[in-house]
Design a protein around this motif. Structure first.
Motif, PDB file in Angstrom:
ATOM      1  N   LEU A  92       0.549  -1.360   0.123  1.00 46.08           N
ATOM      2  CA  LEU A  92      -0.122  -0.228  -0.138  1.00 46.08           C
ATOM      3  C   LEU A  92       1.083   1.419   0.195  1.00 46.08           C
ATOM      4  CD1 LEU A  92      -2.451   1.280   0.359  1.00 46.08           C
ATOM      5  CD2 LEU A  92      -2.726   0.930   2.385  1.00 46.08           C
ATOM      6  N   ALA A  93       1.597   1.201   0.840  1.00 47.32           N
ATOM      7  CA  ALA A  93       3.300   2.487   0.579  1.00 47.32           C
ATOM      8  C   ALA A  93       3.569   2.853  -0.399  1.00 47.32           C
ATOM      9  CB  ALA A  93       3.877   2.454   2.374  1.00 47.32           C
ATOM     10  N   VAL A  96       0.731   4.593  -2.531  1.00 53.49           N
ATOM     11  CA  VAL A  96       0.561   5.722  -2.416  1.00 53.49           C
ATOM     12  C   VAL A  96       2.038   6.823  -3.169  1.00 53.49           C
ATOM     13  CG1 VAL A  96       0.525   7.194  -0.878  1.00 53.49           C
ATOM     14  CG2 VAL A  96      -1.067   5.147  -0.184  1.00 53.49           C
ATOM     15  N   ARG A  99       0.975   6.815  -7.193  1.00 54.88           N
ATOM     16  CA  ARG A  99       0.205   8.381  -6.738  1.00 54.88           C
ATOM     17  C   ARG A  99       0.752   9.457  -6.434  1.00 54.88           C
ATOM     18  NH1 ARG A  99      -4.507   7.354  -2.523  1.00 54.88           N
ATOM     19  NH2 ARG A  99      -2.946   8.089  -1.316  1.00 54.88           N
ATOM     20  N   GLU A 100       1.120   9.540  -5.422  1.00 55.64           N
ATOM     21  CA  GLU A 100       2.242  10.526  -5.005  1.00 55.64           C
ATOM     22  C   GLU A 100       3.727  11.569  -6.110  1.00 55.64           C
ATOM     23  OE1 GLU A 100       3.891  10.215  -1.209  1.00 55.64           O
ATOM     24  OE2 GLU A 100       2.127  10.286   0.063  1.00 55.64           O
ATOM     25  N   SER A 178      -8.292   6.591  -5.018  1.00 55.76           N
ATOM     26  CA  SER A 178      -8.518   7.587  -3.720  1.00 55.76           C
ATOM     27  C   SER A 178      -7.844   6.001  -2.439  1.00 55.76           C
ATOM     28  CB  SER A 178      -9.718   7.937  -3.440  1.00 55.76           C
ATOM     29  OG  SER A 178     -10.192   6.235  -3.450  1.00 55.76           O
ATOM     30  N   ASP A 179      -7.424   6.512  -1.370  1.00 51.69           N
ATOM     31  CA  ASP A 179      -6.543   5.646  -0.737  1.00 51.69           C
ATOM     32  C   ASP A 179      -8.189   4.224  -0.632  1.00 51.69           C
ATOM     33  OD1 ASP A 179      -5.055   7.070   0.180  1.00 51.69           O
ATOM     34  OD2 ASP A 179      -5.551   7.483   2.217  1.00 51.69           O
ATOM     35  N   PRO A 180      -8.870   4.693  -0.290  1.00 51.50           N
ATOM     36  CA  PRO A 180      -9.900   3.525  -0.870  1.00 51.50           C
ATOM     37  C   PRO A 180     -10.082   2.794  -1.939  1.00 51.50           C
ATOM     38  CG  PRO A 180     -11.225   5.293   0.559  1.00 51.50           C
ATOM     39  CD  PRO A 180     -10.279   5.985  -0.456  1.00 51.50           C
ATOM     40  N   ASP A 181      -9.510   3.522  -2.806  1.00 53.99           N
ATOM     41  CA  ASP A 181      -9.875   2.704  -3.846  1.00 53.99           C
ATOM     42  C   ASP A 181      -8.024   1.867  -4.024  1.00 53.99           C
ATOM     43  OD1 ASP A 181     -11.568   3.987  -6.154  1.00 53.99           O
ATOM     44  OD2 ASP A 181     -10.123   5.466  -6.419  1.00 53.99           O
ATOM     45  N   LEU A 182      -7.084   2.584  -3.819  1.00 48.45           N
ATOM     46  CA  LEU A 182      -5.856   1.457  -3.556  1.00 48.45           C
ATOM     47  C   LEU A 182      -6.206   0.495  -2.802  1.00 48.45           C
ATOM     48  CD1 LEU A 182      -3.511   4.361  -2.979  1.00 48.45           C
ATOM     49  CD2 LEU A 182      -4.098   3.321  -5.413  1.00 48.45           C
ATOM     50  N   HIS A 183      -6.348   0.407  -1.546  1.00 39.13           N
ATOM     51  CA  HIS A 183      -7.188  -0.654  -0.753  1.00 39.13           C
ATOM     52  C   HIS A 183      -8.066  -1.935  -1.128  1.00 39.13           C
ATOM     53  CE1 HIS A 183      -6.336   0.286   3.358  1.00 39.13           C
ATOM     54  NE2 HIS A 183      -5.871   1.738   2.672  1.00 39.13           N
TER      55      HIS A 183
END
Length: 194
Positions: A92-93, A96, A99-100, A178-183
């Motif tokens: 997950l990191a 992210v 994405r960043e 989004s964070d939920p998308d990544l999860h």
């Protein structure tokens, strides 16, 4: 009248050199934002950076080399592995981080340039993708070693799917994941299908 050949001292080191590198990187990024990779010229970068063409060519012999210098700080971020203690947390990191990086001006410049299909960028795009996927491989391998994933897991394919899921999300959906998308992506990829 031709200008006599000047001798140069090669690539310089020190505070002035750091200033030149930063000035050229900033000018390259500004020119990429203004003209795109196809319109990028060494002359325009040199003028915007306040340096001579030979100064540019000594360090950056091509437009691809200039782009490489712009994106290198982003790529360096993939050289340090997250160590959250779990496969889910590490992966997950990394998602992210992609994405960043993609949201930064340097990342946007790289993405835009890569989509031009310019032959001179083939090697840079390949190397950047490999460097971005590598920490996924390492995180997944650690997960196998910890027993979180089966030794039979196809680490290269899982790494590639996670990488592509983040990279291709915005073109497919019109906004970054989004964070939920990544999860959701991560849970789906790591959960065995029945």
């Amino acid at each position: 009248m031709t200008e006599p050949n000047r001798r140069t001292r090669g690539i310089q080191r020190g505070p002035r050199s750091i200033q030149v590198v930063e000035s050229v990187r900033a000018a390259t990024l500004a020119e990429l934002s203004r003209t795109g990779f196809a319109g990028l010229t060494i002359d325009a970068v040199a003028k915007a950076a306040g340096v001579s063409r030979p100064t540019i060519y000594r360090r950056w012999p091509s437009k691809a080399a200039l782009l490489q210098s712009v994106v290198e700080p982003l790529l360096e971020r993939y050289d340090v592995d997250p160590r959250t203690g779990s496969a889910f947390g590490d992966l997950l990191a990394l998602m992210v981080l992609i994405r960043e990086n993609a949201a930064r001006p340097e990342g946007r410049a790289m993405i835009t340039a890569a989509t031009t299909g310019a032959a001179e960028l083939h090697e840079l795009v390949h190397a950047a993708n490999a460097r971005t996927v590598a920490p996924f491989h390492r995180a997944l391998q650690r997960a196998v070693e910890r027993g979180e994933l089966s030794p039979a897991s196809d680490v290269p394919i899982i790494a590639y799917i996670l990488f592509q899921a983040v990279v291709m999300w915005e073109p497919a959906h019109g906004s970054p994941p989004s964070d939920p998308d990544l999860h959701r992506i991560l849970t789906t990829v790591l959960t065995p299908a029945v």
